[in-house]
Write an enzyme that holds these catalytic residues in place. Structure first.
Site, PDB file in Angstrom:
ATOM      1  NE  ARG A  15      -2.100  -2.221   3.211  1.00 55.43           N
ATOM      2  CZ  ARG A  15      -2.538  -2.653   4.498  1.00 55.43           C
ATOM      3  NH1 ARG A  15      -3.710  -2.331   4.958  1.00 55.43           N
ATOM      4  NH2 ARG A  15      -2.017  -3.536   5.012  1.00 55.43           N
ATOM      5  CD  GLN A  73       7.860 -14.149   6.566  1.00 52.64           C
ATOM      6  OE1 GLN A  73       8.072 -13.087   6.890  1.00 52.64           O
ATOM      7  NE2 GLN A  73       6.973 -14.794   7.115  1.00 52.64           N
ATOM      8  CD  GLU A 154      -5.919 -10.556  11.185  1.00 57.67           C
ATOM      9  OE1 GLU A 154      -5.483  -9.555  10.230  1.00 57.67           O
ATOM     10  OE2 GLU A 154      -5.932 -10.354  12.367  1.00 57.67           O
TER      11      GLU A 154
END
Ligand code: UD1
Ligand code: CA
Length: 465
Positions: A15, A73, A154
């Site tokens: 975003r 990661q 969520e």
């Protein structure tokens, strides 16, 4: 009990619409994830582990020189997966583990301490929560009849009813009992709207294992603002700007309009200094007492002593001792060192030079690679010509030298103590102490020339009619 902080900073930050990873975007000159790292340190965490992934090399190099540990990661499979990578790669199996987001820069260290303090033998997880005016996008906490946290859903996985009624939101900041976290992190699945391993699922998993989970509510939700977009970055900057400016004003600094002053974290300003609008104090900048800074001033890594006036000035890695007067419109570049009672005036640029005590460079001058003694006056429009196209050369100007206006001092050159340099000279040879140096062609005078020229032009004009 030793504590570990895990800062999640592997995400892409779609975003932000940026080439750079979100956590590298700066808030008041410090990368977003740097704020989380600093807060973890201030809260007393012994180890800080940053999970990197997106733009891993750049994030790593932004952290180089600190004692932060980075783990990678390699695939972004969710916040639960990120924490698992950190625990496994860093070998964390005990102690209190605080999880922070690399994109929540406004959290206060005392809030982290309060959260971590809830992890004792009787509690395996404490979730930091808030009730923002707009809850959309956030994970929502669910509670049982006894008020115990049962889970986090969520936003994307909420039913319409849940989205409407569940108001307590997950900040994405948690404290865990490290042993319980390590034992159960492998149980997180990815059966949800985004197909990700959600760290939020740990709450229900720990409850199912019979371990108590609690929540810690923060009343001021702005402390937990997450930065996902450029406008949220601006919002967060405004909150931090107000916080920093408030603490400076509380310590005795005057600001005409604090909304027009931006001060980086770690900058110090002494009491009874006034900061005028459109001023930015960045990096390792330190300012003493009784100064007036601004308006329209940007100081980066610059040290200013007491009782200085710095008006419309840009300074980078410069040092101003006490009672120094600068600007309007001075440009002080790295290595500019202005000693007590010296002056760098209007449209003056100084680089890698010492301006001695009481010496003045008042107007339209460039001084580079110069050592200047005390009591010197440099006339308007004078330049040290330090660059010959290949090398930078040094100029030395002794004490009590007077340099007339429009003088070029072609380096390397020395001007001795007490010397006088006539205006408009191009000085290429050393000037001995107390000498007059004058390099200028002789002035010619032709009596009456101006009048006869005027008369001639006038006759020509009439003749043309
Ligand atoms: C997360 C929480 C949500 C909470 C919100 C608060 C989850 C599933 N959701 O949502 O409950 O209300 O924060 O702001 O945790 N990251 C990684 N690796 C990954 C994915 C994310 O390191 O694989 C990092 C991101 O860089 C970011 C942080 O984790 O710093 C949070 O991820 P983000 O995608 O922003 O989660 P939210 O949707 O904001
Ligand atoms: Ca987020």
């Amino acid at each position: 009990m030793p504590s570990t902080a895990i800062v999640l900073a592997a995400g892409e930050g779609t975003r932000m619409r940026s080439k750079r990873a979100k956590v590298l975007h700066e808030l008041l000159g410090r990368p977003l994830m740097g704020w989380s790292v600093e807060v973890a340190r201030e809260a007393g965490c012994d180890r800080v582990i940053v999970v990197v992934g997106n733009d891993a090399d750049d994030v790593r190099s932004a952290l180089s020189g600190t004692d932060v540990e980075c783990v990678e990661q390699t695939e972004r499979l969710g916040t639960g997966h990120a924490v698992r990578c950190a625990l496994e790669q860093a070998g964390v199996t005990s102690g209190t583990v605080v999880v922070l987001s690399g994109d929540s820069p406004l959290i206060r260290p005392e809030t982290i301490s309060r959260l971590a303090g809830r992890i004792d033998g009787s509690c395996a997880c404490a979730v930091l929560t808030m009730t923002p005016p707009d809850v959309s996008g956030y994970g929502r906490l669910t509670f049982d009849e006894t008020g115990q946290v049962t889970g986090i859903i969520e936003d994307k996985d909420c039913t319409d009813e849940q989205r409407r009624t569940l108001m307590e939101c997950n900040s994405s900041i948690y404290a865990f009992d490290g042993a319980a976290l390590a034992a159960h992190v492998g149980e997180i699945g990815h059966d949800n709207a985004q197909g990700e391993y959600y760290l939020t699922d740990m709450v229900a998993i720990l409850r199912a294992a019979g371990l108590p989970v609690t929540s810690v509510h923060v009343d001021d939700h702005t402390e937990l603002l997450g930065v996902n977009s450029r406008s949220q970055l601006a919002d967060a900057t405004r909150v931090m700007q107000a916080r920093i400016n408030r603490s400076l004003m509380d310590a005795g600094v005057t600001m005409l309009d604090p909304s027009l002053v931006w001060v980086a974290p770690g900058v110090t300003v002494g009491a009874d200094t006034t900061i005028l609008p459109m001023t930015m104090l960045m990096g390792d900048t330190r300012i003493g007492s009784d100064c007036t800074i601004g308006p329209n001033t940007r100081l980066t890594d610059t040290h200013v002593g007491d009782d200085c006036v710095v008006d419309e000035t840009v300074a980078i890695s410069a040092t101003l001792e006490n009672h120094v007067d600068c600007g309007p419109r001075a440009y002080l570049r790295p290595g500019a060192h202005l000693l007590d009672h010296s002056k760098a005036g209007t449209h003056v640029e100084i680089k890698n030079s010492t301006i001695g005590e009481g010496s003045k460079v008042p107007h339209l001058s460039y001084i580079g690679d110069t050592t200047m003694g005390s009591g010197v006056n440099i006339g308007a429009g004078s330049i040290t010509c330090n660059y010959d196209g290949v090398n930078k050369n040094h100029t030395t100007i002794g004490d009590d030298v007077f340099v007339g206006s429009d003088t070029m001092m072609v380096a390397p050159v020395n001007i001795g103590d007490g010397a006088l340099v006539g205006a408009s000279s191009c000085i290429t040879k050393d000037v001995p102490a107390d000498a007059l140096a004058l390099e200028r062609s002789e002035q010619k005078m032709i009596d009456g020339y101006a009048r006869s020229r005027r008369d001639r032009l006038e006759r020509e004009r009439k003749g043309q009619r």
